[in-house]
Design an enzyme around this catalytic site. Structure first.
Site, PDB file in Angstrom:
ATOM      1  CB  CYS A  96      -0.822   0.024   1.222  1.00 50.71           C
ATOM      2  SG  CYS A  96      -2.335  -1.396   1.183  1.00 50.71           S
ATOM      3  CB  THR A  97       3.997   2.125   1.870  1.00 54.92           C
ATOM      4  OG1 THR A  97       3.337   1.996   3.084  1.00 54.92           O
ATOM      5  CG2 THR A  97       5.025   3.199   1.824  1.00 54.92           C
TER       6      THR A  97
END
Length: 156
Positions: A47-48
């Site tokens: 997600c980062t």
């Protein structure tokens, strides 16, 4: 759970609270494109990568007439921490009850993985590009997180 909208469908209306505590609604984006991306959890490795890809290319995306809005089920405090830690330059929507995710078919979809994520309150990783009139222009249902901005730019 609602069915996942497809290209050509009207984008489901939504409202929620953005990272900075302000209300945000789909209709706020009428007249410009919206990159509405759903992701499972704040501050996880994949997600980062996805958020940072969009962050790094936000100016190019904006130059093509589009705004970015990330959506996950974490609360505003989690989103603020994630935004600050990674210098995100676009808002995140706190979809704590999963209402927006269900409207877009990203929570509780078919398959065991989606069912497990739904139990944990996490959404599937899906991006919708919504046109200026509020219709789904494109659906990226298997985004390449590290190169997501490039995928988006190719469709804008």
């Amino acid at each position: 759970m609602g069915a996942m909208p497809r290209a050509g469908d009207p984008a489901p209306e939504f409202s929620g609270t953005a990272t900075d505590g302000t209300p945000v609604r789909l209709k706020d984006f009428r007249g410009r494109k919206l990159v509405l991306y759903f992701y499972p959890r704040d501050d996880t490795p994949v997600c980062t990568k996805q958020a940072c890809s969009l962050r790094d290319h936000n100016a190019e995306i904006a130059a093509r007439g589009a705004a970015i809005l990330g959506v996950s089920t974490q609360d505003e405090a989690s989103h603020r921490k994630f935004t600050k830690k990674h210098g995100l330059n676009f808002p995140l929507l706190a979809d704590e009850g999963g209402v927006v995710g269900r409207a877009y078919g990203t929570i509780g979809g078919g398959g065991l993985l989606s069912a497990a994520k739904a139990l944990l309150g996490a959404t599937d990783r899906v991006t919708f590009i919504i046109d200026e009139k509020g219709r789904i222009a494109h659906v990226i249902d298997r985004p390449d997180a590290a190169n997501h901005a490039e995928e988006v730019l190719a469709l804008l």
